[in-house]
Design a protein around this motif. Structure first.
Motif, short mmCIF file in Angstrom:
data_model
loop_
_atom_site.label_atom_id
_atom_site.label_comp_id
_atom_site.label_asym_id
_atom_site.label_seq_id
_atom_site.Cartn_x
_atom_site.Cartn_y
_atom_site.Cartn_z
N GLY A 39 49.32 56.04 -5.37
CA GLY A 39 50.64 55.50 -5.67
C GLY A 39 50.64 53.98 -5.55
N ILE A 40 51.42 53.31 -6.39
CA ILE A 40 51.54 51.85 -6.33
C ILE A 40 53.02 51.47 -6.38
CG2 ILE A 40 51.10 49.68 -7.52
CD1 ILE A 40 48.41 50.65 -8.32
N SER A 41 53.42 50.68 -5.41
CA SER A 41 54.81 50.25 -5.28
C SER A 41 55.30 49.56 -6.55
CB SER A 41 54.93 49.30 -4.09
OG SER A 41 56.26 48.87 -3.92
N GLY A 42 56.50 49.92 -6.97
CA GLY A 42 57.13 49.29 -8.13
C GLY A 42 56.80 49.93 -9.45
N ASN A 43 55.87 50.88 -9.46
CA ASN A 43 55.44 51.45 -10.74
C ASN A 43 56.54 52.23 -11.45
OD1 ASN A 43 51.88 52.33 -10.82
ND2 ASN A 43 52.89 50.36 -10.77
N LYS A 44 56.51 52.09 -12.79
CA LYS A 44 57.27 52.92 -13.70
C LYS A 44 56.26 53.75 -14.48
CE LYS A 44 59.07 48.91 -14.77
NZ LYS A 44 58.89 48.18 -13.50
N VAL A 45 56.72 54.64 -15.35
CA VAL A 45 55.79 55.55 -16.02
C VAL A 45 54.76 54.78 -16.83
CG1 VAL A 45 55.51 57.47 -17.60
CG2 VAL A 45 57.49 57.42 -16.07
N TYR A 46 55.18 53.74 -17.54
CA TYR A 46 54.22 53.04 -18.41
C TYR A 46 53.12 52.37 -17.59
CZ TYR A 46 55.88 48.24 -17.56
OH TYR A 46 56.19 47.03 -16.99
N GLN A 47 53.41 52.05 -16.32
CA GLN A 47 52.39 51.46 -15.47
C GLN A 47 51.41 52.51 -14.96
OE1 GLN A 47 55.61 49.60 -13.35
NE2 GLN A 47 54.74 47.56 -13.69
N LEU A 48 51.88 53.73 -14.78
CA LEU A 48 50.94 54.82 -14.53
C LEU A 48 50.00 54.95 -15.72
CD1 LEU A 48 53.02 57.77 -12.98
CD2 LEU A 48 51.78 55.96 -11.80
N ARG A 49 50.57 54.95 -16.91
CA ARG A 49 49.78 55.09 -18.14
C ARG A 49 48.66 54.06 -18.20
NH1 ARG A 49 53.07 52.83 -22.67
NH2 ARG A 49 52.16 50.93 -21.76
N ASP A 50 49.00 52.82 -17.85
CA ASP A 50 48.04 51.72 -18.01
C ASP A 50 46.85 51.85 -17.06
OD1 ASP A 50 49.67 50.73 -19.96
OD2 ASP A 50 50.52 49.11 -18.74
N ARG A 51 46.99 52.58 -15.97
CA ARG A 51 45.89 52.74 -15.02
C ARG A 51 45.43 54.20 -14.88
NH1 ARG A 51 47.84 54.28 -9.89
NH2 ARG A 51 50.12 54.22 -9.64
N TRP A 52 45.85 55.04 -15.82
CA TRP A 52 45.66 56.48 -15.68
C TRP A 52 44.20 56.91 -15.73
CZ3 TRP A 52 49.01 58.94 -13.20
CH2 TRP A 52 49.13 60.32 -13.26
N GLN A 53 43.40 56.23 -16.57
CA GLN A 53 42.00 56.63 -16.67
C GLN A 53 41.29 56.48 -15.33
OE1 GLN A 53 40.49 57.95 -19.59
NE2 GLN A 53 38.90 58.48 -18.08
N GLU A 54 41.40 55.30 -14.75
CA GLU A 54 40.71 55.02 -13.49
C GLU A 54 41.34 55.74 -12.31
OE1 GLU A 54 39.53 51.20 -10.62
OE2 GLU A 54 40.60 50.89 -12.51
N VAL A 67 63.12 56.36 -23.00
CA VAL A 67 61.79 55.78 -22.82
C VAL A 67 61.07 56.49 -21.68
CG1 VAL A 67 60.54 53.70 -22.09
CG2 VAL A 67 62.39 53.54 -23.76
N TYR A 68 61.78 56.73 -20.59
CA TYR A 68 61.21 57.46 -19.44
C TYR A 68 60.70 58.83 -19.88
CZ TYR A 68 61.30 60.17 -15.05
OH TYR A 68 60.98 60.99 -13.99
N GLU A 69 61.52 59.55 -20.63
CA GLU A 69 61.12 60.89 -21.06
C GLU A 69 59.91 60.84 -22.00
OE1 GLU A 69 62.90 64.82 -23.42
OE2 GLU A 69 64.27 63.28 -22.63
N ASN A 70 59.95 59.95 -22.98
CA ASN A 70 58.84 59.86 -23.94
C ASN A 70 57.55 59.42 -23.27
OD1 ASN A 70 60.55 60.65 -26.01
ND2 ASN A 70 61.05 58.54 -26.59
N ASP A 71 57.64 58.44 -22.38
CA ASP A 71 56.45 57.96 -21.68
C ASP A 71 55.88 59.04 -20.76
OD1 ASP A 71 56.75 55.53 -22.91
OD2 ASP A 71 57.35 54.42 -21.11
N PHE A 72 56.75 59.74 -20.06
CA PHE A 72 56.32 60.78 -19.12
C PHE A 72 55.69 61.94 -19.88
CE2 PHE A 72 57.83 62.67 -14.76
CZ PHE A 72 56.51 62.96 -14.45
N ARG A 73 56.31 62.34 -20.98
CA ARG A 73 55.76 63.44 -21.79
C ARG A 73 54.37 63.07 -22.33
NH1 ARG A 73 59.71 64.31 -24.72
NH2 ARG A 73 60.47 66.29 -23.85
#
Length: 253
Positions: free
Chosen positions: A101-116, A149-155
């Motif tokens: 977990g990383i403080s302040g993250n939104k879904v798109y920020q999970l996406r950006d680091r999801w591979q690693e 945006v939250y729904e589309n990014d999360f899906r």
């Protein structure tokens, strides 16, 4: 008796009532408790468990270490408490447990680091708690995202995960907030509810496990004040983190 001593004993009584009521809270807000025989069946021998999310999951962890089964790499929140319980109860299964977990993250920020921070770890169980910042940062004017945006990014994130890790057990944790916390202003709960609905919707759509944290905390404030469970209504106190960990173990175990 001095005023300070009276306050101390009153506060101690509230704390004791809150902790003692955790089993009652879970009993009222979760399905019937699993039998002892059925507990922990979701955790495979040598399996990997990953907690993902924002500051509630981060909880002040040391991001320079990023080690599994390491207290400083877990912070001081529900992920530490749940992970420690798993390692204690399932020592023979030799689990590998991470907190990313990383403080302040939104879904798109999970996406950006999801591979690693997810796919490369190949978790057998992946728990995601995300959403409060997607709303909170919009509310404060620091983000222009919407619930759509939250729904589309999360899906999209869940689809990507299912394609890469088809056998991973997904866990979606419901984003929550407690009325009475210092950060929860007028209109918050009504405006945030659609985000919670999205989390519930996606849990059904992807057939994931679901931890209903909002209903759990709604029940919790019947037993102790909201500020007992979370000072600002977003980040859990020690008691709130224990409640979250207990609920997570009840649902996922």
């Amino acid at each position: 008796m001095s005023l300070s001593r009276r306050k101390f004993f009153k506060r101690s009584a509230v704390q004791a009532a809150g902790i003692a009521s955790i089993p009652m809270i879970l009993s009222a807000s979760l399905p019937e408790k699993k039998s002892k025989k059925a507990q922990f069946k979701n955790f495979p021998q040598g399996g990997t468990v990953l907690f993902q999310g924002d500051s509630i999951t981060d909880a002040g962890r040391d991001k320079k270490r990023q080690l599994p089964n390491d207290a400083s790499s877990f912070g001081n929140g529900y992920a530490l408490m749940a992970g420690a319980a798993l390692l204690n109860e399932l020592a023979d299964k030799k689990l590998t447990i991470y907190n990313r977990g990383i403080s302040g993250n939104k879904v798109y920020q999970l996406r950006d680091r999801w591979q690693e921070d997810c796919l490369d770890l190949k978790p057998d169980i992946l728990s995601i708690l995300i959403g409060v910042n997607d709303y909170w940062h919009k509310r404060s004017g620091n983000y222009d995202g919407t619930v759509e945006v939250y729904e589309n990014d999360f899906r999209a994130l869940l689809k990507r995960t299912k394609q890469a890790l088809p056998n991973t057990q997904l866990v979606i944790c419901e984003p929550f907030s407690l009325t009475g916390g210092s950060a929860i202003g007028e209109g918050w709960q009504e405006e945030f509810e659609p985000y919670r609905q999205v989390a519930r919707k996606l849990a059904k759509e992807f057939n994931t496990l679901f931890v209903p944290y909002q209903s759990i905390f709604d029940e919790a404030i019947k037993h102790a004040p909201a500020t007992y469970w979370s000072g600002d209504g977003v980040h859990p106190s020690m008691a709130g983190a224990q409640l979250m960990a207990s609920a997570w173990l009840e649902v996922v175990g």
